[in-house]
Structure formats: C-alpha cells, structure tokens
Design an enzyme around this catalytic site. Structure first.
Site, mmCIF file in Angstrom:
data_model
loop_
_atom_site.group_PDB
_atom_site.id
_atom_site.type_symbol
_atom_site.label_atom_id
_atom_site.label_comp_id
_atom_site.label_asym_id
_atom_site.label_seq_id
_atom_site.Cartn_x
_atom_site.Cartn_y
_atom_site.Cartn_z
ATOM 1 N N GLU A 37 56.744 1.377 47.374
ATOM 2 C CA GLU A 37 56.459 2.795 47.105
ATOM 3 C C GLU A 37 56.734 3.322 45.507
ATOM 4 O O GLU A 37 56.004 3.669 45.045
ATOM 5 C CB GLU A 37 56.792 3.700 48.185
ATOM 6 N N GLY A 83 57.973 0.117 33.481
ATOM 7 C CA GLY A 83 58.173 1.601 32.672
ATOM 8 C C GLY A 83 58.820 2.330 33.837
ATOM 9 O O GLY A 83 59.228 2.245 34.951
ATOM 10 N N TYR A 132 56.405 12.465 49.520
ATOM 11 C CA TYR A 132 55.800 11.587 49.814
ATOM 12 C C TYR A 132 56.103 10.147 50.070
ATOM 13 O O TYR A 132 56.194 9.514 51.353
ATOM 14 C CB TYR A 132 54.700 10.993 48.605
ATOM 15 N N ASP A 154 49.879 11.882 49.043
ATOM 16 C CA ASP A 154 49.877 11.753 47.475
ATOM 17 C C ASP A 154 48.779 12.280 46.847
ATOM 18 O O ASP A 154 47.742 12.662 47.578
ATOM 19 C CB ASP A 154 50.252 10.339 46.987
ATOM 20 N N CYS A 176 30.798 5.550 49.764
ATOM 21 C CA CYS A 176 30.390 6.372 50.904
ATOM 22 C C CYS A 176 29.628 5.512 51.913
ATOM 23 O O CYS A 176 30.237 5.569 53.307
ATOM 24 C CB CYS A 176 29.484 7.542 50.800
ATOM 25 N N SER A 212 54.002 10.341 29.704
ATOM 26 C CA SER A 212 53.465 11.332 30.348
ATOM 27 C C SER A 212 53.019 12.588 29.571
ATOM 28 O O SER A 212 51.896 13.358 29.599
ATOM 29 C CB SER A 212 54.013 11.753 31.567
HETATM 30 S S1 SF4 Z 1 32.082 9.444 52.472
HETATM 31 FE FE1 SF4 Z 1 32.280 9.254 50.296
HETATM 32 S S2 SF4 Z 1 33.020 11.158 49.353
HETATM 33 FE FE2 SF4 Z 1 33.374 11.216 51.596
HETATM 34 S S3 SF4 Z 1 35.492 10.502 52.250
HETATM 35 FE FE3 SF4 Z 1 34.292 8.895 52.315
HETATM 36 S S4 SF4 Z 1 34.187 7.753 50.183
HETATM 37 FE FE4 SF4 Z 1 34.913 9.798 49.884
#
Ligand code: SF4
Length: 368
Positions: A40, A84, A123, A141, A202, A301
């Site tokens: 992590e 780093g 986290y 996170d 999606c 940063s």
């Molecule tokens: S449906 Fe699309 S926008 Fe919604 S959480 Fe899943 S990948 Fe992300």
C-alpha cells in the site's frame, strides 16, 4: 449525493465481480499484514506493474517488521531508490521500530492502533485492518472517491476532508463481513473499470445497472476536484564532477525536499561555464575540462526543477591532497562510481545526469 444513495445495492455485485476479475498480485497471497502495508505504501505514487519488482526485492531483503526496523538507513534508501518520496520508507521504518518496541514485532490488529503508527493514515490503516484482520472499516482513497462520486452523481469536492469523512462514514454503514474483499473490490473497480484517465468502461462495470453518471453521461465532470495550485518553478544547475573513477556527491539537509539524501552537487539558477568553474575551484578542486549536458526537468508535488547540467573533469584529488582530511569541504564527498551504484541512493530527479556515468539503469552515454 452519496448520503441519499442506497450504497447497499453496490456490495454484492462488487464482490462477485471482484472474485471473478481480481488480478493475481503478490501481496494478495495470504493475508500478511506486513506485505499489505509495504504494497500500500509503494502503491501510493506508483503504478501496480512498476511496484511488483520493487515489492519482491523489498520483501526478499526485509522479510518481516523486525528486519525493517533494524536495517541501516542508507541501505534502506538504496532499496527504495526509483520509487521516490523517500519519507514514506523512512516513516515505515519508524513505525516498524514502534511495532517492535510496543507490539513485539507483530502488526497490531485493530484499526485504531494501526492508524496511530507513524506514516500510516486512515486509508492504509483501513486496508491493513480490513484485509489482514477482517475489521469492518473502509479504506477510502482517490479511486474510491472517484467511483462513488460517479455512481451517486455526487458533486462535492473530493479533495475536501469533509467529503472524505462523509464518504468513509457512508461506506462503513454498508461494510459487509468480507470487508477486506469489498475494499479491494472498490480499489480494483477504480483501477480497471472506472479509470482515472480516459473514458470509464461502463459496459464492464458491475454497477452499470444503477450508476447515475453512466445513465446521464456525466462521468467526464466527476469527480469534482478543486484546482491544485500551480507548482513553483526552480531553475538549477547540476554538476557531474568527476575525478577518474570517482564522482563528487553532496548530502541534502536533514529537513525539506529530498531530506538527507545524497545528490549531485547543484546550485540555484542557470550558471554559465565560468561560474561553474569558479564553484568547482571554491571546493578546492582543479577543473581540467568542462562540457555542457542536456537540460532536464523533474516534477515534485509542489515544485518543478528545470535543470541545466555540466560534466566537469577535475585533477586527481590524491595528487594535490594537502591535509589528512583532503581539500574537500565537509559537505561533499568523492566516491568510487562502483560504490555509488551499490550503496548510495541518488534521487531520480538527477536521473538524466547520473545516466552519463552509468549510475542509473541506462548505459553510459558519454565521457570525456
Ligand atoms: S458504470 Fe461507468 S461511470 Fe459508473 S462506476 Fe461503473 S465505470 Fe464508473
């Protein structure tokens, strides 16, 4: 808003998706809290693929918390070279020393104890406590904030502490018994499906059936993040000063940027050859030849270094040693190249210049 969205409908699809799609990563073998911790911390600023070889090397050298607590700092920094943000590993060592002193060298088992260790924030503590010890705590996170703000179409600023706390509290309420798997499922959806750069996938997402950002095609504007302040630009001149097989190194101050690390000598501003030669003479060295090196840039940063470089060949120091200590001021040392390769961690900010003497991974590019 996340608080008005029924997050409980996300749990089962996320877990099922995770069990089918999770990547086979070395720190996922077993539930070793030390290995989870190391991974992590390494993953905070570095991609998974790049972390894997570092993880293996680190665990081979330092297989447990006691070994980490006792390891000499210079060698520890060398082991971390290339990742780093060296304060991360310094803090890990401090925490390891606390664990040895207060918990007999075994990672404490509760979130509250873990989060009180140096360098371990909510986290990382949540990840260790849930994955290694099945405590029902979230690990929130930037990835988790991104995907949840999209699912619930929540347009609060995710960089605000109040948003993070509110999201963590909402996740805690729906945390299943398989808390470690659920936290990892969120991380994995963020890494593989609802990605930070580029269009989210999606059609592969277990939450497509309920995601508001997907339905409204609003994912491009989510998550909302306040604009980061512009980085300060610092011009520097970096010097590769060589005496045959030796190279001049400096040590940075104990506090501040790259604290306590060895570095190539460098001075503020863009210096011309004559100024560099004066600097070299001021260090008690005799310059023989000077050559300009390409410009380089390194981004921290909050600061950007814009660098100009010179390679300077100096006369063999032994030939004009005048005292037992030598002519060099105490803040510089002349080190054999082979020794630098083995023992000294030079920050990657200097990589473009260390390449010229084969200190980094690339071949030696040029010599006099
Ligand atoms: S449906 Fe699309 S926008 Fe919604 S959480 Fe899943 S990948 Fe992300």
């Amino acid at each position: 808003m996340i608080d008005t969205f029924d997050l409980s409908i996300l749990v089962e699809p996320a877990l099922n998706w995770f069990y089918e799609n999770k990547r086979d990563l070395p720190w996922r073998q077993g539930r070793n809290p030390y290995g989870i911790w190391v991974s992590e911390i390494m993953l905070q600023q570095t991609r998974v693929e790049a972390v894997i070889p570092y993880y293996h090397r680190f665990m081979e050298h330092l297989p447990d918390i006691k070994a980490l607590a006792e390891y000499p700092e210079d060698r520890l920094l060398k082991l971390w070279e290339g990742l780093g943000y060296y304060n991360r590993v310094r803090n890990m060592q401090k925490a390891a020393q606390v664990i040895v002193e207060q918990y007999g060298g075994e990672m404490p088992k509760t979130y509250e104890e873990i989060v009180s260790l140096p360098g371990i924030g909510p986290y990382t503590a949540g990840a260790i406590a849930s994955i290694a010890f099945s405590e029902r705590v979230p690990a929130v996170d930037g990835n988790v904030l991104r995907i949840l703000s999209r699912v619930a179409e929540d347009d609060r600023d995710i960089l605000k502490e109040s948003t993070k706390k509110s999201v963590a509290a909402s996740i805690k309420q729906i945390m299943p018994e398989a808390s470690g798997d659920f936290n990892q499922a969120l991380m994995e959806i963020g890494a593989l499906v609802c990605i930070p750069n580029g269009e989210p996938k999606c059609d592969q997402c277990p939450w497509q059936f309920c995601c508001k950002a997907c339905a409204n095609k609003s994912y491009d504007r989510l998550p909302v993040k306040t604009k980061a302040k512009a980085r300060r630009i610092e011009e520097r001149t970096v010097l590769l000063i060589r005496d045959g097989e030796k190279i001049l190194l400096g040590k940075r101050p104990a506090k501040g940027l790259l604290a306590g690390l060895y570095e190539l000598p460098n001075v503020p501003g863009y210096q011309i050859k004559e100024e560099v030669l004066t600097f070299v003479r001021e260090q008690g060295l005799v310059p023989l030849q000077i050559k300009e090196l390409p410009e380089a840039k390194h981004i921290f940063s909050h600061i950007e270094w814009h660098m100009k470089g010179y390679m300077v060949q100096v006369a063999d120091v032994e030939s004009y040693h005048v005292t037992a200590e030598g002519p060099l001021p105490s803040d510089y040392l002349l080190v054999e190249l082979s020794q630098v390769q083995k023992e000294f961690a030079i920050p990657t900010a200097f990589e473009k210049y260390t390449e010229f003497v084969s200190l980094s991974h690339g071949p030696e590019k040029n010599t006099f």
